[in-house]
Enzyme design. Structure first.
Site, PDB file in Angstrom:
ATOM      1  N   ASP A 102       0.867  -1.171   0.000  1.00 19.04           N
ATOM      2  CA  ASP A 102       0.000   0.000   0.000  1.00 19.04           C
ATOM      3  C   ASP A 102       0.906   1.223   0.000  1.00 19.04           C
ATOM      4  O   ASP A 102       1.361   1.657   1.061  1.00 19.04           O
ATOM      5  CB  ASP A 102      -0.883   0.025   1.251  1.00 19.04           C
ATOM      6  CG  ASP A 102      -1.922  -1.078   1.265  1.00 19.04           C
ATOM      7  OD1 ASP A 102      -2.894  -0.963   0.511  1.00 19.04           O
ATOM      8  OD2 ASP A 102      -1.758  -2.044   2.036  1.00 19.04           O
ATOM      9  N   ARG A 110       4.124   2.292   2.907  1.00 17.12           N
ATOM     10  CA  ARG A 110       4.940   1.233   3.528  1.00 17.12           C
ATOM     11  C   ARG A 110       6.434   1.490   3.322  1.00 17.12           C
ATOM     12  O   ARG A 110       7.270   0.972   4.053  1.00 17.12           O
ATOM     13  CB  ARG A 110       4.572  -0.136   2.964  1.00 17.12           C
ATOM     14  CG  ARG A 110       3.085  -0.467   3.001  1.00 17.12           C
ATOM     15  CD  ARG A 110       2.444  -0.239   4.348  1.00 17.12           C
ATOM     16  NE  ARG A 110       1.024  -0.551   4.309  1.00 17.12           N
ATOM     17  CZ  ARG A 110       0.132  -0.074   5.165  1.00 17.12           C
ATOM     18  NH1 ARG A 110       0.520   0.766   6.126  1.00 17.12           N
ATOM     19  NH2 ARG A 110      -1.143  -0.416   5.064  1.00 17.12           N
ATOM     20  N   ARG A 174      -6.463  10.573   2.385  1.00 22.97           N
ATOM     21  CA  ARG A 174      -6.258   9.584   1.330  1.00 22.97           C
ATOM     22  C   ARG A 174      -7.076   9.874   0.076  1.00 22.97           C
ATOM     23  O   ARG A 174      -6.935   9.155  -0.918  1.00 22.97           O
ATOM     24  CB  ARG A 174      -6.604   8.191   1.862  1.00 22.97           C
ATOM     25  CG  ARG A 174      -5.769   7.772   3.054  1.00 22.97           C
ATOM     26  CD  ARG A 174      -6.289   6.503   3.693  1.00 22.97           C
ATOM     27  NE  ARG A 174      -6.100   5.340   2.842  1.00 22.97           N
ATOM     28  CZ  ARG A 174      -6.645   4.153   3.087  1.00 22.97           C
ATOM     29  NH1 ARG A 174      -7.450   3.996   4.133  1.00 22.97           N
ATOM     30  NH2 ARG A 174      -6.419   3.135   2.269  1.00 22.97           N
ATOM     31  N   LYS A 204      -9.308   1.614  -5.459  1.00 20.67           N
ATOM     32  CA  LYS A 204      -9.997   1.218  -4.229  1.00 20.67           C
ATOM     33  C   LYS A 204     -10.736   2.423  -3.632  1.00 20.67           C
ATOM     34  O   LYS A 204     -10.351   3.566  -3.908  1.00 20.67           O
ATOM     35  CB  LYS A 204      -9.013   0.604  -3.223  1.00 20.67           C
ATOM     36  CG  LYS A 204      -7.884   1.546  -2.767  1.00 20.67           C
ATOM     37  CD  LYS A 204      -6.868   0.789  -1.919  1.00 20.67           C
ATOM     38  CE  LYS A 204      -5.860   1.732  -1.312  1.00 20.67           C
ATOM     39  NZ  LYS A 204      -4.790   1.033  -0.584  1.00 20.67           N
ATOM     40  N   HIS A 205     -11.847   2.188  -2.873  1.00 22.67           N
ATOM     41  CA  HIS A 205     -12.413   0.946  -2.380  1.00 22.67           C
ATOM     42  C   HIS A 205     -13.846   0.877  -2.919  1.00 22.67           C
ATOM     43  O   HIS A 205     -14.692   1.667  -2.499  1.00 22.67           O
ATOM     44  CB  HIS A 205     -12.439   0.902  -0.860  1.00 22.67           C
ATOM     45  CG  HIS A 205     -11.121   1.165  -0.212  1.00 22.67           C
ATOM     46  ND1 HIS A 205     -10.616   2.435  -0.034  1.00 22.67           N
ATOM     47  CD2 HIS A 205     -10.184   0.304   0.296  1.00 22.67           C
ATOM     48  CE1 HIS A 205      -9.440   2.363   0.581  1.00 22.67           C
ATOM     49  NE2 HIS A 205      -9.151   1.084   0.794  1.00 22.67           N
ATOM     50  N   HIS A 217     -11.817  -1.593   9.400  1.00 21.47           N
ATOM     51  CA  HIS A 217     -10.798  -2.342  10.131  1.00 21.47           C
ATOM     52  C   HIS A 217     -11.344  -2.764  11.497  1.00 21.47           C
ATOM     53  O   HIS A 217     -10.960  -3.803  12.036  1.00 21.47           O
ATOM     54  CB  HIS A 217      -9.543  -1.499  10.359  1.00 21.47           C
ATOM     55  CG  HIS A 217      -8.767  -1.206   9.121  1.00 21.47           C
ATOM     56  ND1 HIS A 217      -9.128  -0.224   8.240  1.00 21.47           N
ATOM     57  CD2 HIS A 217      -7.633  -1.761   8.623  1.00 21.47           C
ATOM     58  CE1 HIS A 217      -8.254  -0.180   7.247  1.00 21.47           C
ATOM     59  NE2 HIS A 217      -7.342  -1.101   7.451  1.00 21.47           N
ATOM     60  N   ASP A 287     -10.589  -6.367  -0.001  1.00 24.23           N
ATOM     61  CA  ASP A 287      -9.781  -5.745   1.038  1.00 24.23           C
ATOM     62  C   ASP A 287      -9.441  -6.863   2.022  1.00 24.23           C
ATOM     63  O   ASP A 287      -9.918  -8.000   1.886  1.00 24.23           O
ATOM     64  CB  ASP A 287     -10.564  -4.606   1.698  1.00 24.23           C
ATOM     65  CG  ASP A 287      -9.652  -3.537   2.307  1.00 24.23           C
ATOM     66  OD1 ASP A 287      -8.459  -3.829   2.546  1.00 24.23           O
ATOM     67  OD2 ASP A 287     -10.132  -2.410   2.543  1.00 24.23           O
TER      68      ASP A 287
END
Length: 361
Positions: A102, A110, A174, A204-205, A217, A287
């Site tokens: 990601d 990352r 984001r 996404k998403h 999450h 996801d």
């Protein structure tokens, strides 16, 4: 007695064929899985086989830090180390696999500057600046991913910033903004930059997470009263332009589109809407199926059966929020196939799409 001998001989003849068929099916199932693992290097072929239980997954997802222990390195320590890790993954996999991260920019990255990587601005910041600035930043990001051996980026985010109280998308900056045209403009630049370096992009998403109030999450998220049809616009345009390699589903519940299942598990959303109505021909990827929005409501067997039957081709198990082995996932799906809950046709169909992408890596 003669019948017993004939039966015995038939078993001797067909048992290896049956075993081969089972192994082949399980290999195809493993190719549908993108999985996370612990470790910043692969110490040979045997180590690779131990990590992935003798299978080769369709892809791996890499993280910089362990989710529950932020001081621990999970996969990414430095540019030199990451380059060696991706080289080892390609070598020991023995076939093309997705090596994914990601890398959106901003808070979701990352490959971080603290570890020696380049910094990319957040989507919000880029959305407030010129296309020329976006192109420079995304060209640099894509080149770095290429140099590090990453061939799949779970980006760009094409969610619309419709709810100012949304934390997981809007709060983390984001989204490029509330305007579909602005989102398309910047996402197009990002996709083109990735494609120029031979990297798979993932929108996404789907069908839209920017209007939500909750974080999938952490649990069940219902966007039924806040979701708007304009959230589909970026997908329609970018798919029509041929820029969408893969599309990631959201775990949001949206009774406007499906009164029973969240998007990841919904045939109405993934097959009827995304495939048949909008016309997407590429790979649909879930996801992370270890998110609470799924695990708090469904068992593993229920989740994989519903997702695959809904039209999802690849399933992510990031092994950040929980831990599961590749063999556990493969065996679970294989049992669903044996019981007739997932058809072999769906396994073959998904693999045709996946292998089309893998062949370009």
């Amino acid at each position: 007695m003669k019948k017993i001998i004939i039966l015995f001989l038939a078993v001797l003849v067909f048992y290896p064929i049956m075993c081969l068929a089972e192994n082949n099916i399980k290999d195809l199932i493993a190719n549908m899985i993108i999985i996370g693992f612990d470790g910043d290097r692969i110490n040979g072929k045997e180590h690779f086989q131990r990590i992935f239980n003798g299978y080769t997954p369709g892809g791996v997802i890499l993280f910089d830090r362990d989710y529950h222990h932020r001081d621990r390195v999970k996969n990414i320590r430095s540019p030199k180390q990451l380059k060696n890790l991706t080289k080892e993954l390609r070598l020991y996999a023995g076939k093309p696999i997705l090596i994914a991260v990601d890398q959106e920019g901003g808070k979701v990255a990352r490959l971080k500057p603290r570890d020696g990587f380049n910094e990319t601005s957040s989507a919000k910041w880029i959305g407030e600046h010129s296309p020329e600035i976006a192109k420079k930043q995304y060209d640099d990001l894509a080149l770095e991913l290429k140099q590090e051996g990453i061939n799949c980026d779970f980006a760009p985010v094409v969610d619309l910033a419709l709810n100012p109280n949304n934390f997981v998308i809007v709060g983390l900056e984001r989204s490029y903004g509330a305007s579909p045209n602005k989102v398309v403009e910047m996402a197009r630049i990002f996709c083109n930059a990735l494609h120029q370096q031979g990297i798979v992009c993932v929108l996404k998403h789907f069908p839209g997470h920017g209007s939500s109030s909750g974080d999938s999450h952490k649990g069940f998220v219902d966007v039924s009263l806040t979701w708007q049809k304009q959230e589909l616009v970026p997908y329609k345009i970018l798919i029509k332009e041929g820029l969408a390699d893969m599309i990631m589903t959201a775990h949001v519940f949206n009774k406007q589109l499906d009164p029973i299942y969240p998007a990841t598990l919904s045939k109405k959303i993934n097959t009827d809407l995304l495939r048949n109505k909008i016309g997407f021909k590429g790979v649909i990827v879930s996801d992370d199926l270890q998110m609470k929005a799924i695990t708090s409501q469904y068992s593993l067997a229920q989740a994989v059966s519903l997702a695959i039957n809904a039209g999802v081709d690849m399933l992510i198990f990031g092994n950040q929020l929980a831990k599961i082995s590749l063999s556990e996932v493969v065996d679970c799906i294989y049992r669903q196939v044996q019981q007739g809950k997932i058809s072999l046709d769906r396994i073959y169909e998904a693999n045709l799409r996946i292998k089309k992408i893998q062949s370009k890596l």
